[in-house]
Design a protein around this motif. Structure first.
Motif, PDB file in Angstrom:
ATOM      1  N   ARG A 114       0.850  -1.197   0.000  1.00  0.00           N
ATOM      2  CA  ARG A 114       0.000   0.000   0.000  1.00  0.00           C
ATOM      3  C   ARG A 114       0.880   1.239   0.000  1.00  0.00           C
ATOM      4  N   TYR A 115       0.386   2.297  -0.612  1.00  0.00           N
ATOM      5  CA  TYR A 115       1.167   3.527  -0.768  1.00  0.00           C
ATOM      6  C   TYR A 115       0.290   4.761  -0.607  1.00  0.00           C
ATOM      7  N   VAL A 116       0.911   5.853  -0.182  1.00  0.00           N
ATOM      8  CA  VAL A 116       0.331   7.182  -0.362  1.00  0.00           C
ATOM      9  C   VAL A 116       0.695   7.596  -1.783  1.00  0.00           C
ATOM     10  N   ALA A 117      -0.192   8.311  -2.469  1.00  0.00           N
ATOM     11  CA  ALA A 117       0.084   8.686  -3.857  1.00  0.00           C
ATOM     12  C   ALA A 117      -0.141  10.178  -4.093  1.00  0.00           C
ATOM     13  N   SER A 118       0.683  10.729  -4.962  1.00  0.00           N
ATOM     14  CA  SER A 118       0.489  12.094  -5.467  1.00  0.00           C
ATOM     15  C   SER A 118      -0.083  12.009  -6.871  1.00  0.00           C
ATOM     16  N   VAL A 119      -1.006  12.909  -7.176  1.00  0.00           N
ATOM     17  CA  VAL A 119      -1.606  12.937  -8.508  1.00  0.00           C
ATOM     18  C   VAL A 119      -1.504  14.346  -9.076  1.00  0.00           C
ATOM     19  N   PHE A 120      -0.957  14.435 -10.285  1.00  0.00           N
ATOM     20  CA  PHE A 120      -0.958  15.672 -11.064  1.00  0.00           C
ATOM     21  C   PHE A 120      -1.732  15.363 -12.340  1.00  0.00           C
ATOM     22  N   SER A 121      -2.619  16.268 -12.744  1.00  0.00           N
ATOM     23  CA  SER A 121      -3.394  15.979 -13.944  1.00  0.00           C
ATOM     24  C   SER A 121      -3.855  17.268 -14.615  1.00  0.00           C
ATOM     25  N   ILE A 122      -4.394  17.111 -15.824  1.00  0.00           N
ATOM     26  CA  ILE A 122      -4.920  18.261 -16.564  1.00  0.00           C
ATOM     27  C   ILE A 122      -6.170  18.815 -15.893  1.00  0.00           C
ATOM     28  N   ALA A 123      -6.763  18.037 -14.989  1.00  0.00           N
ATOM     29  CA  ALA A 123      -7.978  18.496 -14.312  1.00  0.00           C
ATOM     30  C   ALA A 123      -7.671  19.460 -13.173  1.00  0.00           C
ATOM     31  N   HIS A 124      -6.419  19.469 -12.711  1.00  0.00           N
ATOM     32  CA  HIS A 124      -6.046  20.394 -11.628  1.00  0.00           C
ATOM     33  C   HIS A 124      -4.580  20.782 -11.805  1.00  0.00           C
ATOM     34  N   ARG A 125      -4.320  21.530 -12.841  1.00  0.00           N
ATOM     35  CA  ARG A 125      -2.962  21.920 -13.199  1.00  0.00           C
ATOM     36  C   ARG A 125      -2.311  22.817 -12.155  1.00  0.00           C
ATOM     37  N   TRP A 126      -3.083  23.323 -11.231  1.00  0.00           N
ATOM     38  CA  TRP A 126      -2.561  24.298 -10.273  1.00  0.00           C
ATOM     39  C   TRP A 126      -1.986  23.650  -9.024  1.00  0.00           C
ATOM     40  N   GLY A 127      -2.045  22.318  -8.888  1.00  0.00           N
ATOM     41  CA  GLY A 127      -1.513  21.732  -7.677  1.00  0.00           C
ATOM     42  C   GLY A 127      -1.576  20.219  -7.639  1.00  0.00           C
ATOM     43  N   ARG A 128      -1.068  19.684  -6.550  1.00  0.00           N
ATOM     44  CA  ARG A 128      -0.975  18.235  -6.342  1.00  0.00           C
ATOM     45  C   ARG A 128      -2.139  17.749  -5.481  1.00  0.00           C
ATOM     46  N   LEU A 129      -2.738  16.671  -5.932  1.00  0.00           N
ATOM     47  CA  LEU A 129      -3.781  15.989  -5.165  1.00  0.00           C
ATOM     48  C   LEU A 129      -3.142  14.785  -4.496  1.00  0.00           C
ATOM     49  N   GLU A 130      -3.421  14.564  -3.211  1.00  0.00           N
ATOM     50  CA  GLU A 130      -2.851  13.421  -2.492  1.00  0.00           C
ATOM     51  C   GLU A 130      -3.919  12.384  -2.192  1.00  0.00           C
ATOM     52  N   ILE A 131      -3.605  11.131  -2.466  1.00  0.00           N
ATOM     53  CA  ILE A 131      -4.469  10.011  -2.110  1.00  0.00           C
ATOM     54  C   ILE A 131      -3.842   9.334  -0.892  1.00  0.00           C
ATOM     55  N   PRO A 132      -4.525   9.308   0.236  1.00  0.00           N
ATOM     56  CA  PRO A 132      -3.932   8.786   1.478  1.00  0.00           C
ATOM     57  C   PRO A 132      -3.510   7.328   1.414  1.00  0.00           C
ATOM     58  N   GLU A 133      -4.225   6.537   0.611  1.00  0.00           N
ATOM     59  CA  GLU A 133      -3.853   5.124   0.512  1.00  0.00           C
ATOM     60  C   GLU A 133      -4.293   4.541  -0.819  1.00  0.00           C
ATOM     61  N   VAL A 134      -3.361   3.834  -1.455  1.00  0.00           N
ATOM     62  CA  VAL A 134      -3.662   3.025  -2.634  1.00  0.00           C
ATOM     63  C   VAL A 134      -3.280   1.598  -2.281  1.00  0.00           C
ATOM     64  N   SER A 135      -4.244   0.701  -2.313  1.00  0.00           N
ATOM     65  CA  SER A 135      -4.012  -0.697  -1.958  1.00  0.00           C
ATOM     66  C   SER A 135      -4.797  -1.580  -2.920  1.00  0.00           C
ATOM     67  N   LEU A 136      -4.605  -2.880  -2.818  1.00  0.00           N
ATOM     68  CA  LEU A 136      -5.372  -3.794  -3.663  1.00  0.00           C
ATOM     69  C   LEU A 136      -6.849  -3.709  -3.338  1.00  0.00           C
ATOM     70  N   GLU A 137      -7.166  -3.420  -2.078  1.00  0.00           N
ATOM     71  CA  GLU A 137      -8.563  -3.358  -1.659  1.00  0.00           C
ATOM     72  C   GLU A 137      -9.318  -2.196  -2.300  1.00  0.00           C
ATOM     73  N   ASN A 138      -8.647  -1.068  -2.494  1.00  0.00           N
ATOM     74  CA  ASN A 138      -9.356   0.099  -3.035  1.00  0.00           C
ATOM     75  C   ASN A 138      -8.887   0.496  -4.428  1.00  0.00           C
ATOM     76  N   LEU A 139      -8.142  -0.390  -5.102  1.00  0.00           N
ATOM     77  CA  LEU A 139      -7.561  -0.045  -6.403  1.00  0.00           C
ATOM     78  C   LEU A 139      -8.624   0.298  -7.437  1.00  0.00           C
ATOM     79  N   ASP A 140      -9.709  -0.450  -7.465  1.00  0.00           N
ATOM     80  CA  ASP A 140     -10.771  -0.169  -8.442  1.00  0.00           C
ATOM     81  C   ASP A 140     -11.427   1.182  -8.166  1.00  0.00           C
ATOM     82  N   GLU A 141     -11.600   1.496  -6.892  1.00  0.00           N
ATOM     83  CA  GLU A 141     -12.199   2.781  -6.531  1.00  0.00           C
ATOM     84  C   GLU A 141     -11.268   3.937  -6.918  1.00  0.00           C
TER      85      GLU A 141
END
Length: 327
Positions: A131-158
């Motif tokens: 499991r990991y904390v993740a940073s997301v940068f995308s064209i939907a929010h070019r002004w900053g970083r979105l953080e996902i508190p947890e990425v795991s097999l349990e919530n990967l589809d979500e």
């Protein structure tokens, strides 16, 4: 074989030989058209030419989002090729919505307290401990970083579904600049803009030496130079996040530096290039932030001039032809 192709092939063979001998490669041959340019010396005051902007522009892979999985260890500890189940599955899913997925390390990034591995342990993979904390940068929010508190097999589809909706929803809107302006105005009024996004400048250097020694040697030198230069300017983690990432593609362009949230990629950077490159990246970041503070709008990625054109490989959200059009 065209002269330029022969020169590139020769350069790659020479670099591979140096790497296999465990020796650093201080210089890179730059090809412009059908002539070769003398390589740069390690003299920061030299007037000799650096990389050709025409040779590098358009080499950044097209992507609409970049997802970075935070690790406790730096890329110097990464295996040459990852066995991570989460990285593999999320990469496959992200391809459907234009995302790229990578591992990243930085003292300024929060790693998951419940997992310190890299997805290489068979028992961890089998039991779903990864499991990991993740940073997301995308064209939907070019002004900053979105953080996902947890990425795991349990919530990967979500995680996949929410990122797909975020990114492809922006593409479907047809006018990202207008969408960004509307979102920022409403977010500012609600006071959520500064709470939900990290608007610091993020710089990531590929230092994945086990994958390619050019990244380990050149990338490591550039990462150290950036760290020293930021400290010299009095810029800390509250201003700029400096991190290191795994393989980004394009070993021959090492050292590779990625600047987010704008998504600019730079290649063939050497340690003595750092002060000049940092000048331009910081100046662009300051202009964009000042313009936003005054007008509550963000510049179109199709119009924002690339910083450091000789080193610029491309930008998030732009196809190769669109990247070339900015040079």
């Amino acid at each position: 074989m065209p002269v330029a192709s022969k020169l590139r092939a020769s350069r790659d063979r020479v670099q591979a030989c140096f790497c296999s001998a465990g020796r650093p490669i201080p210089l890179l041959l730059v090809v412009e058209g059908n002539r070769d340019v003398a390589p740069r010396t390690a003299n920061p005051t030299s007037s000799e030419p650096g990389p050709s902007s025409l040779a590098l522009a358009g080499t950044a892979p097209f992507h609409l989002a970049c997802v970075l999985l935070h690790t406790h260890d730096a890329p110097s500890a990464y295996p040459s090729r990852s066995s991570s189940r989460i990285w593999r599955l999320l990469t496959m899913k992200a391809r459907q919505w234009g995302g790229i997925v990578n591992f990243a390390w930085s003292p300024a990034l929060r790693a998951h307290p419940g997992y310190t591995g890299l997805g290489e342990d068979e028992a961890d993979r089998r039991l779903g401990r990864e499991r990991y904390v993740a940073s997301v940068f995308s064209i939907a929010h070019r002004w900053g970083r979105l953080e996902i508190p947890e990425v795991s097999l349990e919530n990967l589809d979500e995680v996949d579904a929410r990122l797909r909706e975020l990114v492809l929803g922006s593409v479907a809107s047809g006018d990202l600049e207008e969408q960004n302006r509307d979102h920022d105005a409403s977010a500012s009024a609600a006071g959520e803009h500064d709470l939900s996004l990290d608007r610091r400048l993020h710089l990531y250097v590929c230092t994945h030496g086990s994958r390619d020694c050019r990244c380990g040697e050149g990338g490591g030198a550039v990462a150290r130079a950036l760290r020293d230069e930021l400290a010299k300017r009095g810029l800390g983690e509250k201003d700029v996040v400096l991190g290191e990432v795994a393989h980004v593609g394009g070993h021959k362009y090492a050292a590779n530096v990625l600047a987010y949230p704008y998504g600019d990629w730079f290649g063939m950077v050497q340690d003595f290039d750092v002060p000049h490159i940092l000048d331009e990246i910081l100046a662009q970041h300051a202009r964009v932030q000042e313009d936003f503070a005054a007008s509550r709008t963000w510049p179109s990625p199709h119009k924002l001039p690339p910083p450091c054109p000789p080193f610029w490989r491309g930008r998030m959200g732009l196809e190769k032809e669109q990247q070339l059009a900015l040079i």
